[in-house]
Scaffold this motif. Structure first.
Motif: not given
Length: 106
Positions: A70, A72, A80-82, A84-87, A89
């Motif tokens: 986790e 960010s 801000t990007h987490r 997990s947003d890229w899971q 890829r």
């Protein structure tokens, strides 16, 4: 002619002294520096796998378990990007420092 021979002899002696001092410094450095670690021994599972000829499996860790930590991070625009947003890829994160000249050129 004798002064030319003396000049070349003294130049040769100076070169020999510089080379000797460089060699002595190199040897002194090599003999007095702390012992550097060599190759690390294989973990027990890898040793037994190597003995049997079976491929060794790496130990399961948080980084190889398929779960992203986790974290960010802001992008260049401040959004801000987490992770997990890229899971699922591909993601390349480039950490750099403002004082690092190769980083700044990159």
């Amino acid at each position: 002619m004798k002064s030319g021979a003396r000049a070349s002899a003294s130049a040769l002696a100076a070169v020999a002294v510089v080379l000797g001092a460089g060699a002595a410094g190199f040897l002194l450095h090599r003999m007095t520096r702390p012992e550097e670690p060599g190759l690390r021994p294989l973990p027990a599972t890898a040793q037994s796998a190597a003995a049997t000829g079976a491929p060794a499996r790496p130990p399961q860790t948080a980084l190889t378990s398929g779960k992203l930590p986790e974290v960010s991070l802001p992008d260049l625009k401040g959004v801000t990007h987490r992770l997990s947003d890229w899971q699922g890829r591909p993601l390349v994160i480039n950490f750099w420092a403002s004082w690092c000249e190769p980083c700044r050129r990159e």
